[in-house]
Write an enzyme that holds these catalytic residues in place. Structure first.
Site, PDB file in Angstrom:
ATOM      1  N   VAL A   1       0.852  -1.186   0.000  1.00  0.00           N
ATOM      2  CA  VAL A   1       0.000   0.000   0.000  1.00  0.00           C
ATOM      3  C   VAL A   1       0.887   1.234   0.000  1.00  0.00           C
ATOM      4  O   VAL A   1       1.800   1.356   0.815  1.00  0.00           O
ATOM      5  CB  VAL A   1      -0.921   0.028   1.250  1.00  0.00           C
ATOM      6  CG1 VAL A   1      -1.711   1.336   1.310  1.00  0.00           C
ATOM      7  CG2 VAL A   1      -1.873  -1.160   1.248  1.00  0.00           C
TER       8      VAL A   1
ATOM      9  N   ALA B   1       4.462   4.122   2.890  1.00  0.00           N
ATOM     10  CA  ALA B   1       4.012   2.876   2.268  1.00  0.00           C
ATOM     11  C   ALA B   1       4.237   1.726   3.242  1.00  0.00           C
ATOM     12  O   ALA B   1       4.950   1.881   4.241  1.00  0.00           O
ATOM     13  CB  ALA B   1       4.774   2.629   0.967  1.00  0.00           C
ATOM     14  N   LYS B   2       3.637   0.607   2.985  1.00  0.00           N
ATOM     15  CA  LYS B   2       3.885  -0.585   3.792  1.00  0.00           C
ATOM     16  C   LYS B   2       3.478  -1.799   2.980  1.00  0.00           C
ATOM     17  O   LYS B   2       2.621  -1.710   2.102  1.00  0.00           O
ATOM     18  CB  LYS B   2       3.049  -0.541   5.075  1.00  0.00           C
ATOM     19  CG  LYS B   2       3.552  -1.460   6.164  1.00  0.00           C
ATOM     20  CD  LYS B   2       4.621  -0.763   6.977  1.00  0.00           C
ATOM     21  CE  LYS B   2       5.007  -1.502   8.213  1.00  0.00           C
ATOM     22  NZ  LYS B   2       5.687  -0.605   9.164  1.00  0.00           N
ATOM     23  N   GLY B   3       4.085  -2.940   3.305  1.00  0.00           N
ATOM     24  CA  GLY B   3       3.728  -4.175   2.628  1.00  0.00           C
ATOM     25  C   GLY B   3       3.597  -5.293   3.626  1.00  0.00           C
ATOM     26  O   GLY B   3       3.974  -5.158   4.798  1.00  0.00           O
TER      27      GLY B   3
ATOM     28  N   ASP C   1      10.358  -5.194   8.721  1.00  0.00           N
ATOM     29  CA  ASP C   1       9.358  -4.915   9.749  1.00  0.00           C
ATOM     30  C   ASP C   1       9.204  -6.222  10.539  1.00  0.00           C
ATOM     31  O   ASP C   1      10.151  -7.027  10.565  1.00  0.00           O
ATOM     32  CB  ASP C   1       8.043  -4.445   9.103  1.00  0.00           C
ATOM     33  CG  ASP C   1       7.101  -3.791  10.101  1.00  0.00           C
ATOM     34  OD1 ASP C   1       7.363  -2.651  10.517  1.00  0.00           O
ATOM     35  OD2 ASP C   1       6.103  -4.429  10.492  1.00  0.00           O
TER      36      ASP C   1
END
Ligand code: GLU
Length: 433
Positions: A77, A122-124, A163
């Protein structure tokens, strides 16, 4: 605002998620609602904060070691690209959802702006249990996921990082896969890589270091003496363990620790190095000999000066906020406190140093890594730590002053600082086409 309308704005009106008031995206939306009254003219753009710019769901099929085919759900995202490329980690966890990744991406936007890095957010994530996969299987999942999201990431587009449950090895596989697909070795596509592949010194410990540096500063401001300060930490992964070590080296006592395996208590302070060695060997703090066992909820009642949630979101809820026996919460995790809990803690005069500043040390050193990769010129660890400390304490000072001036919580103060920067950029760029 009438109640019904307020509820809609709090929970958003996107068709593809249905957040609750306690879920990560619901929590984030409530935090946005709280900052809007302080944004003046920029509030006109506030709705952009409630919508991710881009959200991608990918199927990640791999061959398991036994030859069977398994499918995993992956996400990336990009919440905002207004201030620069997307930036944020990739999480591997069985409970990862699109909604969670949206919230984590949004918190990256706020975090990057709060410390003034030239990034959006952003992050995944991939919905999987890393413990159930072999190292070869994890490599295959990582490579396939990287290929699937390959068309939206890149050193100028969006830069993933570690993360929860991801590390330097996983970043090396991502970097290699991306590089093979584009035909050029591109070290700047991810951060948190091994030092031998253009990673930065100090990156592994950076988040824990940031928690310590901002925590020490907050303790000083709140007149909580460091020597002998009692600290309870939830989560003993990379962030929790490194923060624990720095606090105990500074004279504080880690009196309680909790992780997925169990909870420990030792009034004299746990030996952090010995505990880290135990976790490495046994996978959890459970069974550590030099401590008493605590019940899961009992952990939250431990008498301490400081509590550090360093695990997942939503851990300090309404019930636990009433139980806490501390003066300060340091949010090493992302989104650990629900909005209702925030209100209870404020009423109980328990200060909360919010995630978007407290755990920003990791992404600050990621930024240094990205800059070093671009210039192919690498800095010493001392230089990195000095620059990290300077940026994070400068940002904390600015946030503290803003909160005091506006008479709001540190979280809302941090959101004021960050959202002004994000929406100012948005406003200056305007709408196109
Ligand atoms: N995953 C970390 C965070 O939540 C670091 C992200 C990064 O370095 O891009 O801030």
């Amino acid at each position: 605002m009438p109640d019904a309308q307020q509820a809609i704005s709090r929970l958003g009106n996107l068709s593809y998620v249905s957040p609750s008031v306690e879920s990560p995206w619901g929590t984030y939306l409530a935090q946005v609602d709280r900052v809007v009254p302080y944004l003046g003219e920029l509030a006109r753009w506030a709705e952009t904060l409630r919508r991710p710019k881009r959200a991608l769901i990918v199927d990640v099929p791999i061959a398991l070691d036994n030859g069977e085919i398994a499918h995993f759900e992956g996400y990336r995202v990009q919440h905002s690209l207004s201030r620069g490329p997307g930036k944020g980690g990739v999480r591997y966890h069985p409970s990862v959802t699109m909604e969670e990744v949206m919230a984590l991406a949004a918190w990256m936007t706020v975090k990057n702006a709060a410390v003034n890095l030239p990034f959006g957010g952003a992050k995944g994530g991939i919905r999987l249990d890393p413990k159930a996969l072999s190292s070869r299987e994890l490599e295959r999942v990582t490579r396939r996921y990287t290929s699937e999201i390959g068309f939206i990431i890149g050193p100028q587009q969006d830069i993933p990082a570690p993360d929860v449950n991801t590390n330097a090895q996983i970043m090396a596989w991502m970097m290699d896969t991306y590089s093979k697909n584009v035909g050029v070795t591109t070290t700047g596509v991810v951060t948190g890589k091994p030092v031998s592949l253009g990673g930065s010194l100090g990156r592994v410990k950076a988040t824990g270091r940031g928690v310590f540096v901002t925590g020490r500063d907050a303790m000083h401001r709140l007149k909580i003496p460091m020597p002998g300060a009692r600290i309870a930490i939830q989560g003993f992964g990379n962030v929790g363990a490194n923060a624990a070590e720095l606090f105990s080296m500074a004279g504080a006592k880690i009196v309680a620790v909790q992780d997925h395996g169990g909870s420990l208590f030792n009034a004299r302070g746990l030996n952090v190095r010995a505990l880290a060695a135990h976790v490495l060997q046994h996978g959890s703090v459970a069974g550590f000999p030099e401590a008493d066992e605590l019940g899961q909820e009992e952990f939250w009642t431990v008498e301490a000066e400081v509590v550090i949630p360093a695990a997942l979101e939503g851990q300090i809820n309404e019930v636990r906020a009433k139980l806490l026996n501390a003066q300060l919460v340091l949010e090493a995790a992302n989104g650990p406190t629900t909005p209702a809990a925030d209100d209870i803690l404020a009423a109980r005069n328990i200060a909360v140093l919010p995630d978007v500043i407290c755990n920003a040390g990791g992404v600050i050193v990621s930024y240094f890594e990205w800059v070093q990769d671009f210039s192919s010129f690498f800095w010493s660890e001392d230089e990195i730590n000095l620059r990290l400390d300077k940026i994070i304490t400068g940002a904390l000072d600015h946030i503290w002053a803003t909160s005091t001036r506006q008479r709001v919580s540190l979280r809302t103060g941090a959101f004021v600082v960050a959202c002004e920067r994000i929406l100012e950029a948005r406003n200056q760029r305007g709408l196109y086409p």
